[in-house]
Design an enzyme around this catalytic site. Structure first.
Site, short mmCIF file in Angstrom:
data_model
loop_
_atom_site.label_atom_id
_atom_site.label_comp_id
_atom_site.label_asym_id
_atom_site.label_seq_id
_atom_site.Cartn_x
_atom_site.Cartn_y
_atom_site.Cartn_z
N THR A 433 -44.64 6.19 -0.63
CA THR A 433 -45.87 6.23 0.15
C THR A 433 -45.63 6.07 1.64
O THR A 433 -46.45 6.49 2.45
CB THR A 433 -46.85 5.14 -0.33
OG1 THR A 433 -46.23 3.85 -0.19
CG2 THR A 433 -47.23 5.36 -1.77
N CYS A 434 -44.51 5.45 2.00
CA CYS A 434 -44.22 5.29 3.43
C CYS A 434 -43.96 6.62 4.11
O CYS A 434 -44.09 6.74 5.33
CB CYS A 434 -43.02 4.35 3.62
SG CYS A 434 -41.63 4.72 2.55
N PHE A 435 -43.57 7.63 3.33
CA PHE A 435 -43.29 8.95 3.90
C PHE A 435 -44.25 10.03 3.38
O PHE A 435 -44.06 11.21 3.65
CB PHE A 435 -41.86 9.39 3.55
CG PHE A 435 -40.80 8.46 4.07
CD1 PHE A 435 -40.46 8.44 5.41
CD2 PHE A 435 -40.16 7.58 3.21
CE1 PHE A 435 -39.49 7.57 5.89
CE2 PHE A 435 -39.19 6.70 3.68
CZ PHE A 435 -38.86 6.70 5.02
#
Length: 468
Positions: A433-435
């Site tokens: 989810t960070c990317f």
């Protein structure tokens, strides 16, 4: 959520893994310290193109991306948005108030960016215990500078935050607050109002401030009077229909009709939780008449939207205004601010598909990609939102749409689908989810892919089955 990490940095990772940014492979004997150091370095240089044939998203505006989602007559639609930031950022508060919503939004973001402390100067950690989510979050948040990069650390969780955990934390705390300190409004909308006294309203303000600062959305919608109080604006009679529809209609009927005062038998009081509250001095002895009924309604609105929640409201405002100036918020109408705070409440699958990147050998015409979008087209809105949350850490997209999804540090990061091999130990898609990145196994049949994608939206798979 984030990327694999460990509280014991000298512990070996135990199995081969890849950096979610550049795909560099690390063997089983690699320590978490080495892996995490590489990921931090990789994030600091994420504009580098690590692999031929796949380019990491860049923060510049791309052709066809100049649009914004707006809500008009309770319907969402995309409109073109050509805004020149260089001309906008130097406008005064009075000048920007009269501009369009896209211009206000850009001006607001540019003003907040002036306060950002560069990530090169270090980050602050937000330490969270899931067994005591709100208390641990509040205690830790008080010691964090929200103008800095904030990395969320879940106790006993082998996950390193690269931006996704902050979104996940915002979702978790607001969901927890809706179990206790907020309650549903008496309206047709799924919105929440303040329910009771609690020490955690300070945390509400801090969370809203960080969401606004990082251009993230929150998963809970508040009643309109509360929104206008945060903006420093007066509550109107019409606003109360978004707080309690029954109360609003009873007041409306009272104001629009003439009554026999002896039959009405209403005094300047409210009955709440077996307590009689006087709306003015000696209110229990003052009869509501056709001449003073407007005053009665005005005092009732003031009580419900202000006096009854004065302490809770003050805590939210104080912690919010510590980081986001009240004058900046005041440039928006309530409807505009809600669009920024909550994002877009519908998932447009065509837009999602239009702004998706693929890593070779996946391409738009790949068989697995065709299956992927076909299966998602079978999902209803609730299922699409759950799948979006699985992939990005948020149930909604910002008003700038899928074309301007962000990772962290204000970097644009469009949704990406990356191929990985399918095997018995690696059967579910893996979300970073960070990317905004989904690693999609090379399934050999449409039914096999449908099985695993539907499992994500039909079950509570947050934190398991490959969500990293």
């Amino acid at each position: 959520m984030g990327n694999r990490s460990s509280n014991n940095q000298h512990q070996k990772i135990g199995s081969e893994t890849k950096c979610p940014n550049c795909d560099r492979k690390f063997g089983p004997s690699t320590t978490y310290n080495v892996l995490n150091s590489h990921i931090d370095h990789c994030l600091q240089n994420q504009q580098i193109i690590p692999n031929i044939g796949f380019q990491m998203p860049q923060p510049q505006v791309q052709l066809g991306d100049n649009y914004i989602w707006v809500k008009q007559n309770n319907q969402w639609k995309r409109v073109q948005s050509q805004v020149n930031g260089g001309q906008i950022q130097n406008l005064s508060l009075q000048e920007i108030k009269n501009r369009s919503f896209p211009e206000k939004q850009m001006w607001f973001n540019l003003q907040l960016e002036k306060y950002r402390i560069p990530w090169q100067l270090g980050s602050d950690k937000l330490n969270v215990n899931m067994n005591n989510l709100l208390q641990s979050s509040l205690i830790s948040a008080r010691g964090v500078n929200l103008y800095k990069e904030v990395k969320v650390v879940f106790q006993n969780d082998k996950v390193q935050d690269a931006g996704g955990l902050l979104r996940e934390w915002l979702t978790l705390i607001f969901k927890e607050m809706c179990k206790d300190i907020f309650t549903l409004t008496e309206t047709n909308d799924v919105t929440y109002k303040i329910a009771q006294q609690s020490p955690y309203f300070e945390l509400v303000g801090l969370a809203i401030a960080k969401a606004l600062f990082e251009r993230m959305t929150i998963c809970v919608e508040f009643d309109r009077p509360l929104v206008k109080k945060l903006l420093g604006q007066e509550i109107s009679f019409q606003d109360m229909q978004y707080y309690d529809k029954g109360l609003f209609l009873s007041w409306k009927y009272l104001l629009e009709n003439q009554f026999d005062e002896n039959e009405l038998q209403q005094y300047f009081i409210l009955c709440k939780d077996d307590e009689i509250i006087e709306l003015k001095q000696n209110g229990a002895d003052i009869l509501v008449t056709n001449q003073n009924k407007q005053e009665y309604v005005d005092l009732s609105i003031q009580y419900y939207s202000d006096k009854m929640i004065q302490q809770q409201l003050g805590c939210i405002q104080n912690s919010l205004y510590k980081y986001i100036q009240k004058e900046y918020l005041n440039i928006f109408t309530a409807e505009e601010f809600e669009m920024i705070l909550y994002g877009v409440s519908v998932v447009d699958l065509d837009e999602w598909k239009q702004h998706t990147l693929y890593k070779t050998p996946y391409a738009e015409n790949s068989q697995q990609i065709k299956w992927f979008w076909k299966i998602l087209s079978e999902f209803d809105q609730d299922q699409l939102k759950k799948f979006l949350h699985y992939c990005t850490g948020s149930y909604r997209i910002p008003v700038n749409g899928f074309s301007k999804l962000e990772s962290n540090r204000g970097m644009y990061s469009k949704f990406q689908i990356v191929p990985i091999d399918y095997n018995n130990t690696n059967s579910f898609p893996i979300a970073h989810t960070c990317f905004n990145r989904l690693e999609l196994p090379k399934y050999t049949s449409e039914e096999m892919m449908r099985k695993y994608l539907r499992s994500i939206v039909l079950n509570d798979l947050e934190g398991v089955f490959g969500m990293e």
